[in-house]
Every structure is written in structure tokens, then in C-alpha cells.
Design a protein around this motif. Structure first.
Motif, PDB file in Angstrom:
ATOM      1  N   MET A  14       0.847  -1.171   0.000  1.00  0.00           N
ATOM      2  CA  MET A  14       0.000   0.000   0.000  1.00  0.00           C
ATOM      3  C   MET A  14       0.896   1.238   0.000  1.00  0.00           C
ATOM      4  SD  MET A  14      -2.797   1.106   2.844  1.00  0.00           S
ATOM      5  CE  MET A  14      -1.836   1.160   4.320  1.00  0.00           C
ATOM      6  N   LEU A  15       0.509   2.231  -0.773  1.00  0.00           N
ATOM      7  CA  LEU A  15       1.273   3.476  -0.792  1.00  0.00           C
ATOM      8  C   LEU A  15       1.038   4.256   0.491  1.00  0.00           C
ATOM      9  CD1 LEU A  15       0.944   4.913  -4.395  1.00  0.00           C
ATOM     10  CD2 LEU A  15       2.854   3.709  -3.371  1.00  0.00           C
ATOM     11  N   ASN A  17      16.758   4.407   5.488  1.00  0.00           N
ATOM     12  CA  ASN A  17      17.353   3.067   5.505  1.00  0.00           C
ATOM     13  C   ASN A  17      16.319   1.956   5.580  1.00  0.00           C
ATOM     14  OD1 ASN A  17      20.079   3.874   5.323  1.00  0.00           O
ATOM     15  ND2 ASN A  17      20.109   4.331   7.501  1.00  0.00           N
ATOM     16  N   SER A  18      15.122   2.263   6.041  1.00  0.00           N
ATOM     17  CA  SER A  18      14.090   1.227   6.164  1.00  0.00           C
ATOM     18  C   SER A  18      12.876   1.496   5.273  1.00  0.00           C
ATOM     19  CB  SER A  18      13.633   1.122   7.627  1.00  0.00           C
ATOM     20  OG  SER A  18      13.104   2.357   8.065  1.00  0.00           O
ATOM     21  N   VAL A  19      13.067   2.336   4.253  1.00  0.00           N
ATOM     22  CA  VAL A  19      11.965   2.708   3.365  1.00  0.00           C
ATOM     23  C   VAL A  19      12.167   2.116   1.973  1.00  0.00           C
ATOM     24  CG1 VAL A  19      10.931   4.661   2.117  1.00  0.00           C
ATOM     25  CG2 VAL A  19      11.390   4.852   4.552  1.00  0.00           C
ATOM     26  N   GLU A  56       6.402   6.364   0.233  1.00  0.00           N
ATOM     27  CA  GLU A  56       6.808   5.221   1.020  1.00  0.00           C
ATOM     28  C   GLU A  56       5.848   4.068   0.708  1.00  0.00           C
ATOM     29  OE1 GLU A  56       7.541   3.904   5.647  1.00  0.00           O
ATOM     30  OE2 GLU A  56       6.645   5.858   5.230  1.00  0.00           O
ATOM     31  N   TRP A  57       6.411   2.889   0.493  1.00  0.00           N
ATOM     32  CA  TRP A  57       5.599   1.692   0.287  1.00  0.00           C
ATOM     33  C   TRP A  57       5.500   0.981   1.621  1.00  0.00           C
ATOM     34  CZ3 TRP A  57       7.198  -3.182  -2.903  1.00  0.00           C
ATOM     35  CH2 TRP A  57       6.086  -4.004  -3.082  1.00  0.00           C
ATOM     36  N   LYS A  58       4.281   0.897   2.149  1.00  0.00           N
ATOM     37  CA  LYS A  58       4.086   0.294   3.470  1.00  0.00           C
ATOM     38  C   LYS A  58       3.632  -1.133   3.359  1.00  0.00           C
ATOM     39  CE  LYS A  58       3.189   4.514   5.879  1.00  0.00           C
ATOM     40  NZ  LYS A  58       2.561   5.115   7.005  1.00  0.00           N
TER      41      LYS A  58
END
Length: 132
Positions: free
Chosen positions: A1-2, A108-110, A130-132
Motif C-alpha cells: 500500500m502506498l 534506511n528502512s523505506v 513510502e511503500w508500506k
């Protein structure tokens, strides 16, 4: 999900060259924009390989530099879908970042999903979420 919009920039091609007889090309872009609301410049070089119906597959590497001197490196891949005569097209892809900067540490975590539209002057308007 975006997720949230984390990057917005205007991009201009600053260099191109043909790599081989198959139409593989290298393109270097320079972007002026904002990441997490922080002004930055990004320079990225892609290698573009032609696919069926004019679609190009791209892989590249880049460097992000903020106005305060923070840096990040980028690894990107995507496709360009033609929208008329070259260079008109829509670009869709993914970017991964790596940084030592505390201000940019969230990168770093995105996984950043990006899109760009280009005009006949090789100017791109880029947005990244960001892609969640």
C-alpha cells in the motif's frame, strides 16, 4: 500500500550515451527537490535497455545531497512507458536508500515507489511515496 509522499523533485537530463548496438543507453539525471521536506539535489545514472513496444527497463545508482551536507546513496530500477515520440513517457519504479545521516536515517528502512512524467525537453517531474 502506498504511504506518505516523501519525495518531490524536478529532474533534467544532463548526459546521455549509447552503450551498444541493441539500443542500450546510459542517462544521467540531476534532480532538485525535497526528501522528507528537506531540500536536496540528487544525481543518478541509469542504464536503459529497450524492451517490446518501446518500453525501457532501467537500473541505476545515485547520490542524494541535502543543503546541510547530509548524504545518501540510492539504488533504483524501473520502466519507462512511451507516451508519444521520445522522450515523452511515464516512468515507474522503486528506489532503496542507504545513509549514515541521522536526519535521513528513516530512508534506511523505506522502500520508495516513484513515478515521473517527462516532456519533450527531457524535464521530469518526480514523486516518491513510502511503500508500506
Amino acid at each position: 500500500m502506498l504511504g506518505d509522499l516523501i519525495y518531490e523533485a524536478t529532474t533534467k537530463a544532463i548526459g546521455t550515451r549509447v552503450i551498444d548496438e541493441n539500443g542500450t543507453m546510459e542517462i544521467t539525471l540531476q534532480e532538485q527537490g525535497k526528501i522528507f521536506g528537506i531540500e536536496c539535489t540528487v544525481t543518478v545514472t541509469f542504464v536503459n535497455k529497450p524492451r517490446h513496444n518501446g518500453v525501457m527497463y532501467s537500473e541505476g545508482y545515485g547520490v542524494l545531497l541535502t543543503k546541510d551536507g547530509d548524504t545518501a546513496t540510492l539504488t533504483l530500477s524501473g520502466i519507462t512507458i512511451p507516451k508519444g515520440a521520445p522522450p515523452l513517457g511515464s516512468v515507474r519504479g522503486v528506489a532503496f536508500c542507504c545513509t549514515q545521516s541521522p536526519k535521513l536515517g528513516g530512508l534506511n528502512s523505506v522502500v520508495c515507489i516513484y513515478e515521473a512524467e517527462t516532456n519533450d525537453g527531457m524535464i521530469y517531474n518526480v514523486k516518491g511515496w513510502e511503500w508500506k
